[in-house]
Design a protein around this motif. Structure first.
Motif, PDB file in Angstrom:
ATOM      1  N   GLU A 286       0.826  -1.207   0.000  1.00  0.00           N
ATOM      2  CA  GLU A 286       0.000   0.000   0.000  1.00  0.00           C
ATOM      3  C   GLU A 286       0.860   1.255   0.000  1.00  0.00           C
ATOM      4  O   GLU A 286       0.527   2.247  -0.659  1.00  0.00           O
ATOM      5  N   ALA A 290       0.970   4.271  -2.988  1.00  0.00           N
ATOM      6  CA  ALA A 290       0.942   5.713  -2.734  1.00  0.00           C
ATOM      7  C   ALA A 290       2.179   6.388  -3.318  1.00  0.00           C
ATOM      8  O   ALA A 290       2.091   7.459  -3.947  1.00  0.00           O
ATOM      9  N   THR A 293       2.037   6.774  -7.258  1.00  0.00           N
ATOM     10  CA  THR A 293       1.173   7.824  -7.792  1.00  0.00           C
ATOM     11  C   THR A 293       1.702   9.224  -7.501  1.00  0.00           C
ATOM     12  O   THR A 293       1.364  10.175  -8.201  1.00  0.00           O
ATOM     13  N   VAL A 294       2.534   9.331  -6.476  1.00  0.00           N
ATOM     14  CA  VAL A 294       3.122  10.638  -6.149  1.00  0.00           C
ATOM     15  C   VAL A 294       4.355  10.916  -7.006  1.00  0.00           C
ATOM     16  O   VAL A 294       4.523  12.018  -7.542  1.00  0.00           O
ATOM     17  N   HIS A 406      -8.422  -0.067  -3.588  1.00  0.00           N
ATOM     18  CA  HIS A 406      -7.100   0.017  -4.206  1.00  0.00           C
ATOM     19  C   HIS A 406      -7.215   0.155  -5.721  1.00  0.00           C
ATOM     20  O   HIS A 406      -6.521   0.963  -6.340  1.00  0.00           O
ATOM     21  N   TYR A 409      -8.488   3.615  -6.550  1.00  0.00           N
ATOM     22  CA  TYR A 409      -7.434   4.613  -6.374  1.00  0.00           C
ATOM     23  C   TYR A 409      -6.459   4.603  -7.545  1.00  0.00           C
ATOM     24  O   TYR A 409      -6.161   5.653  -8.132  1.00  0.00           O
ATOM     25  N   GLU A 413      -6.357   7.662 -10.317  1.00  0.00           N
ATOM     26  CA  GLU A 413      -5.105   8.418 -10.351  1.00  0.00           C
ATOM     27  C   GLU A 413      -4.487   8.417 -11.753  1.00  0.00           C
ATOM     28  O   GLU A 413      -3.984   9.441 -12.215  1.00  0.00           O
ATOM     29  N   THR A 437      -4.530  13.978  -5.704  1.00  0.00           N
ATOM     30  CA  THR A 437      -3.816  12.821  -5.155  1.00  0.00           C
ATOM     31  C   THR A 437      -3.851  12.817  -3.629  1.00  0.00           C
ATOM     32  O   THR A 437      -4.077  11.769  -3.002  1.00  0.00           O
ATOM     33  N   SER A 441      -5.768   9.965  -1.543  1.00  0.00           N
ATOM     34  CA  SER A 441      -4.940   9.162  -0.644  1.00  0.00           C
ATOM     35  C   SER A 441      -5.516   9.151   0.766  1.00  0.00           C
ATOM     36  O   SER A 441      -5.536   8.112   1.438  1.00  0.00           O
ATOM     37  N   LEU A 445      -6.501   5.493   0.946  1.00  0.00           N
ATOM     38  CA  LEU A 445      -5.303   4.853   1.512  1.00  0.00           C
ATOM     39  C   LEU A 445      -4.980   5.458   2.884  1.00  0.00           C
ATOM     40  O   LEU A 445      -3.871   5.955   3.114  1.00  0.00           O
ATOM     41  N   MET A 449      -1.235   6.727   4.460  1.00  0.00           N
ATOM     42  CA  MET A 449      -1.049   8.144   4.777  1.00  0.00           C
ATOM     43  C   MET A 449      -0.670   8.328   6.250  1.00  0.00           C
ATOM     44  O   MET A 449       0.168   9.168   6.592  1.00  0.00           O
TER      45      MET A 449
END
Length: 469
Positions: A286, A290, A293-294, A406, A409, A413, A437, A441, A445, A449
């Motif tokens: 997970e 994250a 995608t960042v 998931h 997301y 994204e 985002t 998140s 998520l 986070m």
């Protein structure tokens, strides 16, 4: 490897890779800015050839990687290193001679230079794999930084001092650099493990064992390289020099992500060799989602630089964003699933899946180009291939199922990233993507986070304590 060691390894590589990224950015913007399209295209052709020279060790390095994986430097005997390195060296010398003869016959300068580079390139790869396998991430990162730093220095010297546009000069410089780096690495390891550098200690048994155990992993890695490099072969064969140069520039920008991803993908293998609990893998996965995608948001600064300083490559923007979107899936695949295939000794399944995805990738490239004859078609084919590969991995790891949130997301994204990158200007698109985002998140998520937030607080507290001292 413990969890604390895992964090330390990731942090070591991440810090070291900041310097690597700076040099990579310098190299990848210097060349297209100051070289002609033709010379830049030839250099990228050489680099394309270089990505496949690893095939010529026939899995030897991969066999060593599996053999030493999870062990420490003290658990590797001096005699093992001596025989391992010496055998590979003679083997690759023979392969270099054969490849040079073939390249001479084909009258391809870039191919000839790549053939000459086979021995030093595969020896450097050996040391990288060795340090990665035994968890010596600091030494691994040094190799990466030496390579990119010295490459940047050579390019800067040839552009600013020699002021040459002849691509042959650059290729010779790269080969000399690889030879020097190989010698340095061999002598450096000799100081730790007491063996004779450049000694003749060939072992047919060592060759057979390493190739036999590593060939499937090599073929899997080769299939992965073939899949990710396939689009460039299509562009080179079907389109003009300008299109290939622009597409290669986009791929160079995509390679920036490898700098950020390496700390995760490299350390995961050693960690999974010693920790194979599903709950830990799910938690780490997970965080990787994250992160993926960042990190692709770095495409927006790249677009900004193109808009301001490098407008002759501005037509590569759509390709850049399609390739970066594919990396959302590739980062998850390579950080988690490829390392699980290796750590659980599932090379046959890994190879089978990659054979399937290479065929699928080839079909996507053909179909997309048949529909629309532009370079962007091949980037779209790469994205579709990454999505299919992502789902194929899930078949072999059913115990690591995703929840619906998931999937929502990841795909939202991806769509938002493409829309912001292609339809909006760089600054506005970047701000909007980052904002969406963060919101997604926090909603989808929350555990990841929370973990990121707590880790950030701990790092800030430690920094403040160190300053107060």
């Amino acid at each position: 490897m413990s969890k604390s060691t895992l964090k330390k390894g990731i942090l070591q590589l991440l810090i070291a890779n900041v310097l690597n990224m700076i040099f990579s950015i310098g190299t990848n913007f210097l060349l297209p800015k100051y070289l002609s399209v033709e010379s830049y295209s030839q250099i990228k052709t050489y680099q394309l050839y270089i990505t496949y020279v690893a095939v010529l060790h026939f899995g030897y390095n991969d066999g060593m990687y599996l053999k030493f994986g999870g062990r420490s430097i003290n658990e590797v005997y001096n005699e093992e290193i001596q025989k391992n390195i010496s055998t590979l060296k003679l083997f690759q010398f023979i392969m270099t001679i054969c490849s040079v003869c073939v390249a001479f016959g084909l009258h391809d300068t870039a191919l000839l230079m790549a053939a000459i580079a086979i021995l030093p390139q595969n020896m450097i790869a050996y040391f990288k794999n060795f340090y990665q396998a035994i968890g010596e991430f600091k030494k691994y990162s040094r190799i990466m930084n030496m390579t990119t730093g010295l490459t940047f220095a050579i390019n800067l010297f040839l552009i600013a001092v020699i002021r040459t546009d002849r691509y042959q000069v650059y290729l010779v410089g790269y080969i000399i650099l690889s030879v020097i780096l190989w010698f340095v690495l061999e002598y450096s390891l000799q100081r730790i493990k007491e063996f004779k550098p450049f000694a003749f200690d060939f072992s047919l048994r060592e060759l057979y064992e390493n190739v036999a155990s590593g060939i499937l992993l090599l073929l899997g890695n080769f299939s992965s390289q073939l899949l990710t490099g396939m689009n460039r072969w299509f562009v080179k064969g079907l389109m003009d020099t300008l299109a290939f140069a622009q597409y290669s520039f986009a791929v160079s920008m995509e390679n920036f992500l490898n700098v950020a991803v390496t700390p995760i993908s490299v350390t995961m293998y050693n960690y999974f060799c010693n920790h194979d609990e599903n709950k830990d893998i799910i938690r780490i996965r997970e965080l990787v989602i994250a992160f993926a995608t960042v990190i692709v948001a770095t495409a927006f600064p790249v677009k900004f630089i193109l808009e301001i300083f490098l407008q002759k490559y501005l037509d590569s923007v759509t390709v850049i964003f399609l390739l970066f979107a594919a990396q959302i899936f590739y980062i998850i695949i390579k950080s988690i699933y490829v390392n699980l295939y290796k750590a659980r000794k599932m090379q046959k399944k890994y190879f089978t899946k990659l054979c399937i995805i290479v065929i699928v990738g080839f079909a996507f490239n053909v179909i997309c180009y048949a529909i629309y004859h532009v370079k962007e078609s091949f980037a779209l084919g790469s994205l579709l291939s990454a999505i299919v590969w992502f789902f194929l991995c899930l078949i072999d790891f059913k115990e690591l199922r995703y929840s619906p949130r998931h999937y929502v997301y990841i795909f939202i994204e991806t769509i938002v990233f493409l829309a912001c990158g292609i339809l909006l200007e760089s600054i506005m698109g970047g701000i909007l993507y980052i904002t969406i985002t963060i919101i997604l998140s926090m909603l989808l998520l929350p555990d990841a986070m929370k973990k990121i937030w707590n880790t950030g607080k701990v790092m800030i507290i430690r920094m403040r304590k160190s300053k107060s001292r």
